[in-house]
Design a protein around this motif. Structure first.
Motif, PDB file in Angstrom:
ATOM      1  N   ILE A 148      28.041  36.811  51.503  1.00  0.00           N
ATOM      2  CA  ILE A 148      29.321  36.474  52.133  1.00  0.00           C
ATOM      3  C   ILE A 148      30.331  37.603  51.988  1.00  0.00           C
ATOM      4  CG2 ILE A 148      31.202  34.782  52.190  1.00  0.00           C
ATOM      5  CD1 ILE A 148      29.261  32.788  50.875  1.00  0.00           C
ATOM      6  N   LEU A 149      30.306  38.297  50.862  1.00  0.00           N
ATOM      7  CA  LEU A 149      31.317  39.319  50.587  1.00  0.00           C
ATOM      8  C   LEU A 149      30.888  40.725  51.003  1.00  0.00           C
ATOM      9  CD1 LEU A 149      32.692  38.265  47.075  1.00  0.00           C
ATOM     10  CD2 LEU A 149      33.540  37.667  49.347  1.00  0.00           C
ATOM     11  N   PHE A 150      29.748  40.838  51.643  1.00  0.00           N
ATOM     12  CA  PHE A 150      29.225  42.169  51.975  1.00  0.00           C
ATOM     13  C   PHE A 150      30.236  43.003  52.765  1.00  0.00           C
ATOM     14  CE2 PHE A 150      27.074  44.974  55.037  1.00  0.00           C
ATOM     15  CZ  PHE A 150      26.472  45.851  54.156  1.00  0.00           C
ATOM     16  N   GLU A 151      30.757  42.473  53.852  1.00  0.00           N
ATOM     17  CA  GLU A 151      31.672  43.238  54.702  1.00  0.00           C
ATOM     18  C   GLU A 151      32.964  43.581  53.963  1.00  0.00           C
ATOM     19  OE1 GLU A 151      31.139  44.652  57.508  1.00  0.00           O
ATOM     20  OE2 GLU A 151      29.142  43.808  57.851  1.00  0.00           O
ATOM     21  N   ASN A 229      33.501  29.623  42.609  1.00  0.00           N
ATOM     22  CA  ASN A 229      32.847  29.199  41.374  1.00  0.00           C
ATOM     23  C   ASN A 229      32.767  27.675  41.316  1.00  0.00           C
ATOM     24  OD1 ASN A 229      33.077  28.429  38.258  1.00  0.00           O
ATOM     25  ND2 ASN A 229      32.162  30.467  38.422  1.00  0.00           N
ATOM     26  N   GLN A 230      31.663  27.159  40.758  1.00  0.00           N
ATOM     27  CA  GLN A 230      31.459  25.713  40.711  1.00  0.00           C
ATOM     28  C   GLN A 230      32.322  25.026  39.654  1.00  0.00           C
ATOM     29  OE1 GLN A 230      29.043  24.025  43.024  1.00  0.00           O
ATOM     30  NE2 GLN A 230      29.833  25.946  43.834  1.00  0.00           N
ATOM     31  N   ASP A 231      32.860  25.805  38.724  1.00  0.00           N
ATOM     32  CA  ASP A 231      33.719  25.253  37.683  1.00  0.00           C
ATOM     33  C   ASP A 231      34.882  26.205  37.447  1.00  0.00           C
ATOM     34  OD1 ASP A 231      34.736  23.728  35.624  1.00  0.00           O
ATOM     35  OD2 ASP A 231      33.397  24.571  34.107  1.00  0.00           O
ATOM     36  N   PRO A 232      35.844  26.240  38.368  1.00  0.00           N
ATOM     37  CA  PRO A 232      36.935  27.233  38.308  1.00  0.00           C
ATOM     38  C   PRO A 232      37.926  26.940  37.191  1.00  0.00           C
ATOM     39  CG  PRO A 232      37.280  25.698  40.119  1.00  0.00           C
ATOM     40  CD  PRO A 232      35.950  25.355  39.536  1.00  0.00           C
ATOM     41  N   ALA A 233      37.563  27.346  35.977  1.00  0.00           N
ATOM     42  CA  ALA A 233      38.367  27.092  34.788  1.00  0.00           C
ATOM     43  C   ALA A 233      39.533  28.081  34.698  1.00  0.00           C
ATOM     44  CB  ALA A 233      37.474  27.200  33.556  1.00  0.00           C
ATOM     45  N   PRO A 234      40.514  27.800  33.811  1.00  0.00           N
ATOM     46  CA  PRO A 234      41.711  28.663  33.703  1.00  0.00           C
ATOM     47  C   PRO A 234      41.412  30.094  33.294  1.00  0.00           C
ATOM     48  CG  PRO A 234      42.087  26.544  32.630  1.00  0.00           C
ATOM     49  CD  PRO A 234      40.636  26.588  32.980  1.00  0.00           C
ATOM     50  N   TYR A 235      40.290  30.335  32.614  1.00  0.00           N
ATOM     51  CA  TYR A 235      39.968  31.704  32.176  1.00  0.00           C
ATOM     52  C   TYR A 235      39.357  32.536  33.300  1.00  0.00           C
ATOM     53  CZ  TYR A 235      35.708  28.984  31.385  1.00  0.00           C
ATOM     54  OH  TYR A 235      34.649  28.125  31.532  1.00  0.00           O
ATOM     55  N   LEU A 236      39.136  31.926  34.469  1.00  0.00           N
ATOM     56  CA  LEU A 236      38.632  32.645  35.632  1.00  0.00           C
ATOM     57  C   LEU A 236      39.728  32.774  36.681  1.00  0.00           C
ATOM     58  CD1 LEU A 236      35.187  30.830  36.072  1.00  0.00           C
ATOM     59  CD2 LEU A 236      35.594  33.043  34.993  1.00  0.00           C
ATOM     60  N   LEU A 237      39.622  33.813  37.502  1.00  0.00           N
ATOM     61  CA  LEU A 237      40.512  33.983  38.648  1.00  0.00           C
ATOM     62  C   LEU A 237      39.688  33.682  39.892  1.00  0.00           C
ATOM     63  CD1 LEU A 237      42.240  37.277  37.465  1.00  0.00           C
ATOM     64  CD2 LEU A 237      43.274  34.991  37.512  1.00  0.00           C
ATOM     65  N   ASN A 238      39.705  32.431  40.315  1.00  0.00           N
ATOM     66  CA  ASN A 238      38.806  31.983  41.366  1.00  0.00           C
ATOM     67  C   ASN A 238      39.469  32.015  42.738  1.00  0.00           C
ATOM     68  OD1 ASN A 238      36.156  30.803  42.033  1.00  0.00           O
ATOM     69  ND2 ASN A 238      37.392  29.076  42.739  1.00  0.00           N
ATOM     70  N   VAL A 239      38.698  32.439  43.735  1.00  0.00           N
ATOM     71  CA  VAL A 239      39.143  32.393  45.129  1.00  0.00           C
ATOM     72  C   VAL A 239      38.078  31.692  45.961  1.00  0.00           C
ATOM     73  CG1 VAL A 239      40.539  34.481  44.952  1.00  0.00           C
ATOM     74  CG2 VAL A 239      38.151  34.657  45.668  1.00  0.00           C
ATOM     75  N   THR A 240      38.496  31.151  47.080  1.00  0.00           N
ATOM     76  CA  THR A 240      37.558  30.435  47.948  1.00  0.00           C
ATOM     77  C   THR A 240      37.430  31.056  49.326  1.00  0.00           C
ATOM     78  OG1 THR A 240      39.337  28.933  48.640  1.00  0.00           O
ATOM     79  CG2 THR A 240      37.965  28.245  46.763  1.00  0.00           C
ATOM     80  N   ARG A 241      38.310  32.020  49.628  1.00  0.00           N
ATOM     81  CA  ARG A 241      38.264  32.665  50.948  1.00  0.00           C
ATOM     82  C   ARG A 241      38.093  34.174  50.786  1.00  0.00           C
ATOM     83  NH1 ARG A 241      43.309  31.682  54.104  1.00  0.00           N
ATOM     84  NH2 ARG A 241      44.320  31.909  52.079  1.00  0.00           N
ATOM     85  N   VAL A 242      37.357  34.764  51.684  1.00  0.00           N
ATOM     86  CA  VAL A 242      37.065  36.199  51.617  1.00  0.00           C
ATOM     87  C   VAL A 242      38.350  37.020  51.611  1.00  0.00           C
ATOM     88  CG1 VAL A 242      35.972  38.138  52.817  1.00  0.00           C
ATOM     89  CG2 VAL A 242      34.822  35.913  52.736  1.00  0.00           C
TER      90      VAL A 242
END
Length: 320
Positions: A148-151, A229-242
């Motif tokens: 998904i993130l290739f481009e 991420n399947q478990d976007p915890a506070p110690y991660l910086l999670n995004v859902t869109r490219v």
């Protein structure tokens, strides 16, 4: 001595000074005092104290029985050497329940080199002061960020603001691997290696998905940007869109204090040891159990069905 089993094991990874037993009969005849197992099972007919040293962190995977796979008790081990409070506490509770194994918190031996001084790191360029982004990805089609993130990675690497190191799980589809290999330029390097630790030490930020390798990066108190991420915890910086990836990488490089505290708090739970002596603690724990007159109160289960399956797989039918 090493004993390597299975078609996917590469014996060439053993170093010249390391000795290998070729067959199960050789192992049995050698009569080890202790057997260190980075997997889930070990045959009961192999002699010695059976020690679980794990092949990864608790990634929250649920097995087909609906239980956390990391804490599945299969009746194989005499001693569990746990990585930190996050795993020690549940295993101590299980030890009270089953009463045939010991639990000692040692840290994870795999990570010892992460905290030792090395002569050189091939992935660090002292002449290049740009931030380094390490991208890792799992091979699971439903969880992998790589396709998904290739481009987006292609676009960001061409700009040249950052150095990129790319490393994927060995089971990543060849088509995806070849795509990223073709991206290589003065700003991006694709790395194929059996040792990810130097890459972790070389990078400033990791871009990942749900691969458990991100936990090792967090132990270094470094930020991880995750994609869906399947478990976007506070110690991660999670995004859902490219389109959110670049801004979050910038955010990670700024190292905000609140987020750094979340990482440090989590790291202290999964692996509080940074002295590079987890292997030594494992040896100490094993020695104490072997020397102790106070053995476990109960015998391990016979595991008849499992042991028959293992005997068939290993083609070993000697009975002592």
């Amino acid at each position: 001595m090493w004993f390597l089993e299975g078609d996917e094991v590469d014996h060439s990874y053993l170093q010249s000074h390391e000795l290998e037993l070729a067959t199960v009969s050789d192992v049995v005849d050698w009569k080890p005092d202790a057997v260190f197992v980075p997997g889930n099972v070990v045959p009961s007919f192999i002699p010695g104290l059976k020690v679980a040293v794990f092949h990864g962190f608790n990634a929250g995977k649920i097995n087909r029985r609906g239980r956390l796979d990391h804490f599945e008790i299969r009746g194989c081990f005499d001693l569990y050497c746990t990585q930190g409070p996050d795993t020690t506490v549940p295993f101590l509770e299980l030890a009270k329940k089953y009463r045939y194994f010991d639990v000692v918190e040692t840290g994870w031996p795999t990570l010892d080199p992460l905290f030792t001084v090395e002569d050189s790191n091939p992935y660090i360029d002292e002449a290049d002061d740009r931030p380094t982004i390490l991208m890792c990805s799992t091979f699971s089609r439903n969880l992998s960020c790589a396709p998904i993130l290739f481009e987006k990675v292609k676009e960001l690497s061409k700009r040249g603001n950052w150095r990129w190191l790319i490393q994927f799980h060995p089971k990543m589809p060849a088509t995806v691997v070849e795509q990223y290999k073709a991206l290589q330029n003065e700003n991006l390097t694709f790395v194929e290696t059996d040792n990810v630790l130097p890459l972790l030490k070389a990078a400033d930020v990791m871009l990942c998905d749900t691969s458990s390798v991100l936990l090792m990066f967090l132990i270094l108190k470094k930020p991880v940007v995750t994609f869906r991420n399947q478990d976007p915890a506070p110690y991660l910086l999670n995004v859902t869109r490219v389109e959110e990836v670049e801004a979050m990488l910038v955010n990670a490089l700024q190292g905000r204090k609140e987020h750094c505290r979340e990482i440090a708090k989590y790291a202290s739970q999964i692996h509080p040891y940074s002295d590079g002596r987890s292997s030594a603690r494992v040896i100490d724990a094993v020695s104490k159990v072997l020397d102790s007159e106070e053995k476990n109160r109960k015998n391990k289960p016979l595991n008849i069905v499992r042991n028959i399956k293992v005997r068939k797989k290993l083609n070993y039918w000697k009975f002592s």
